[in-house]
Design an enzyme around this catalytic site. Structure first.
Site, short mmCIF file in Angstrom:
data_model
loop_
_atom_site.label_atom_id
_atom_site.label_comp_id
_atom_site.label_asym_id
_atom_site.label_seq_id
_atom_site.Cartn_x
_atom_site.Cartn_y
_atom_site.Cartn_z
N GLU A 212 0.88 -1.18 0.00
CA GLU A 212 0.00 0.00 0.00
C GLU A 212 0.91 1.21 0.00
OE1 GLU A 212 -3.27 -0.10 -0.15
OE2 GLU A 212 -3.53 -2.25 0.07
N CYS A 246 -2.24 9.56 2.36
CA CYS A 246 -1.74 8.89 1.15
C CYS A 246 -2.61 9.17 -0.06
CB CYS A 246 -1.64 7.39 1.38
SG CYS A 246 -3.20 6.66 1.86
P1 NAD Z 1 8.03 4.83 5.22
O1 NAD Z 1 8.11 3.98 4.01
O2 NAD Z 1 9.16 5.71 5.54
O3 NAD Z 1 7.81 3.93 6.54
C1 NAD Z 1 6.74 3.01 6.68
C2 NAD Z 1 7.13 1.89 7.64
O4 NAD Z 1 8.21 1.18 7.08
C3 NAD Z 1 7.58 2.34 9.03
O5 NAD Z 1 6.96 1.50 10.00
C4 NAD Z 1 9.08 2.10 9.01
O6 NAD Z 1 9.59 1.71 10.28
C5 NAD Z 1 9.19 0.91 8.05
N1 NAD Z 1 10.51 0.79 7.42
C6 NAD Z 1 11.48 1.73 7.28
N2 NAD Z 1 12.54 1.20 6.62
C7 NAD Z 1 12.24 -0.09 6.36
C8 NAD Z 1 12.92 -1.16 5.70
N3 NAD Z 1 14.15 -1.02 5.17
N4 NAD Z 1 12.29 -2.35 5.61
C9 NAD Z 1 11.05 -2.53 6.11
N5 NAD Z 1 10.36 -1.55 6.73
C10 NAD Z 1 10.93 -0.34 6.85
O7 NAD Z 1 6.68 5.63 5.06
P2 NAD Z 1 6.11 6.77 6.00
O8 NAD Z 1 6.95 8.00 5.87
O9 NAD Z 1 5.86 6.22 7.37
O10 NAD Z 1 4.68 7.03 5.31
C11 NAD Z 1 4.50 7.90 4.24
C12 NAD Z 1 4.33 7.16 2.94
O11 NAD Z 1 3.35 6.16 3.10
C13 NAD Z 1 3.82 8.04 1.82
O12 NAD Z 1 4.50 7.71 0.64
C14 NAD Z 1 2.35 7.68 1.73
O13 NAD Z 1 1.76 7.92 0.48
C15 NAD Z 1 2.38 6.24 2.06
N6 NAD Z 1 1.09 5.79 2.56
C16 NAD Z 1 0.37 4.91 1.83
C17 NAD Z 1 -0.87 4.51 2.29
C18 NAD Z 1 -1.72 3.53 1.53
O14 NAD Z 1 -2.64 2.99 2.14
N7 NAD Z 1 -1.46 3.28 0.28
C19 NAD Z 1 -1.34 4.98 3.50
C20 NAD Z 1 -0.56 5.87 4.22
C21 NAD Z 1 0.67 6.27 3.75
#
Ligand code: NAD
Length: 464
Positions: A212, A246
């Site tokens: 997602e 998002c």
């Molecule tokens: P992010 O990708 O920085 O982090 C998301 C999660 O991934 C966190 O829990 C983090 O700890 C984990 N993470 C970080 N590095 C990792 C790795 N190497 N391997 C596995 N997990 C890892 O995203 P964010 O800044 O928390 O959220 C913002 C982004 O999320 C935006 O791009 C937004 O569009 C997207 N988003 C999508 C949806 C959806 O439902 N499609 C919903 C909300 C946010």
């Protein structure tokens, strides 16, 4: 920390492999415990999220995080008997007498990695569907919401057995170790960049993933639609949680002649919704200084390129909240038009024809959401046929996400796989094929050794 992670994973996995598949009553019990846990803790959860943001409306959290969770649970509890029913399938004449059906069975252990922007809904939304499908789960919330994540870990541990669901807190190192565990399915909500790492890690274990992700969700305002109405709706979708959504409208495509009027109307609508910004506890803060700096860099770059910037009068201070900002005619190769914005900055881009607007959308990766404002059926169909997106709301923003009977997910770079409601139940179930032979199995009777009867049967079955 990772030792604890492995220990907890082993517990849930062992339970998923040794304990019987939960029936309808047990799944409903889990869902009602989840509902009670959220309702009993709604206020402290909203307060923890407000603390992590350094300011976010608690009423907004209840409305956009708690309410959809409640609706999702209610929908799952009442629909489960239908979802869980075996599905009778057709058996062709060649294989009669026999029966065939599909059983929807739990996959086992679902890993859930959640982001910070709607930390409650995006951690527990997938859990609703995982429980409905009879699974166990481990949840890894974001390190950017530490107060919320600690509280979630505590209330989940108080309410559920640790071999049913458990919350793992920690930073990117823990997240990385988490995504490398051999889950039966991994749901990742977050950025496209991290999504790539998650998919690579999951591939090592042949773990299927639901991604997602984010992206640039466009809004097309058609010529027939009221500028004021569109502006109010765009402002609602964009500035809720200060654009850190998002599916927030990322940029607007407006008819050349009315783009300026639309930009002004969006700002006016934002001012009406949020008369003040800096001291307004209904308007969200930007989660980190790094994100604020990134957004400001995009705006500064647009100003330098000659774009017209319309800003709320109570605009950002050095460490203050970032006010709604509309950027008319942004540079198309700048940050604002090449990266996901994820904040309260809204570029307005002009288009001359609908084909021109659709070409703009299609020149980028496939978006998570698409919004179109029109009362004209033909225009609506041209837009829906002309550009693919994960989901779409027509004449409104965000609302397709909270429809319990619609799949929620992206396409291409905005994600793969979808959940919510029946689609989530199926996503976290294994569709097991069962074929039951009747009183005679013709194929066994034919041989081997294959003789004349086998040849005649083959001829009959391959007739044109
Ligand atoms: P992010 O990708 O920085 O982090 C998301 C999660 O991934 C966190 O829990 C983090 O700890 C984990 N993470 C970080 N590095 C990792 C790795 N190497 N391997 C596995 N997990 C890892 O995203 P964010 O800044 O928390 O959220 C913002 C982004 O999320 C935006 O791009 C937004 O569009 C997207 N988003 C999508 C949806 C959806 O439902 N499609 C919903 C909300 C946010």
């Amino acid at each position: 920390m990772t030792t604890d992670l492995y220990h907890r994973f082993d517990r849930v996995r062992a339970a998923s492999r040794t304990l019987p598949t939960p029936g309808l009553a047990e799944r409903r019990k889990l869902l009602s415990s989840l509902r009670d846990m959220v309702l009993d803790n709604a206020k402290p959860l909203a307060a923890a999220i407000a603390q992590d943001f350094g300011g976010r409306s608690e009423a907004e959290t209840e409305l956009v995080e708690v309410v959809p969770i409640m609706n999702g649970i209610r929908h799952a509890m009442s629909s489960l008997p239908r979802w869980m029913r075996d599905e009778r399938r057709h058996v062709s004449a060649a294989f009669q007498p026999a029966k065939a059906w599909v059983r929807y069975e739990p996959l086992g252990v679902i890993g859930i990695i959640a982001p910070w922007n709607y930390p409650l809904y995006l951690a527990l939304g997938p859990l609703i569907d995982a429980f409905a499908a009879g699974n166990r789960a481990l949840i890894k919330p974001s390190e950017l919401t530490p107060a919320f994540s600690d509280l979630l870990a505590r209330i989940v541990a108080d309410r559920f057995d640790s071999d049913r669901v458990s919350v793992i807190t920690g930073g990117p190192d823990v997240a990385q170790a988490f995504s490398a565990l051999p889950f039966d399915h991994l749901v990742f909500t977050g950025s496209t960049a991290v999504g790539r790492h998650v998919m690579r890690a999951a591939a090592e274990n042949l773990t299927p993933v639901t991604l997602e992700l984010g992206g640039k969700s466009p809004v097309i305002v058609a010529r027939d639609y009221s500028i004021e109405k569109a502006a109010r709706s765009i402002s609602f979708g964009k500035f809720i949680n200060a654009g850190q959504t998002c599916v927030a409208p990322d940029y607007v495509l407006a008819p050349t002649e009315s783009a300026e009027r639309l930009a002004e109307a969006v700002l006016a609508a934002a001012q009406q919704a949020y008369p003040t910004i800096q001291t307004n506890d209904q308007y969200s803060n930007i989660i980190t200084d790094r994100h604020r700096a990134r957004l400001q860099a995009g705006v500064d770059e647009a100003i330098a390129a000659g774009a017209r910037v319309l800003t709320h009068p109570d605009a950002t201070g050095p460490n203050g909240k970032m006010a709604p900002t509309i950027v008319l005619d942004p540079p198309m190769d700048g940050l604002l038009m090449t990266e996901e914005i994820f904040g309260p900055v809204l570029p307005v881009v002009r288009y001359s024809s609908l084909a021109d607007a659709l070409a703009q959308v299609n020149s980028r990766e496939r978006p998570l959401a698409l919004y179109c404002y029109t009362d004209d059926r033909k225009t609506r169909d041209t837009v829906l046929d002309g550009a693919i997106s994960g989901g779409a709301t027509l004449n409104g923003a965000l609302m397709h996400v909270v429809q319990d009977d619609l799949p929620f997910g992206g396409v291409g770079a905005s994600g793969s796989g979808a959940y919510h409601g029946r689609d989530g139940f199926r996503r976290f179930s294994h569709a097991r094929a069962v074929h039951q032979i009747g009183f005679v199995n013709v194929f066994e009777k034919l041989g081997p050794p294959w003789g004349g009867l086998a040849r005649t049967t083959a001829r009959l079955l391959t007739r044109r």
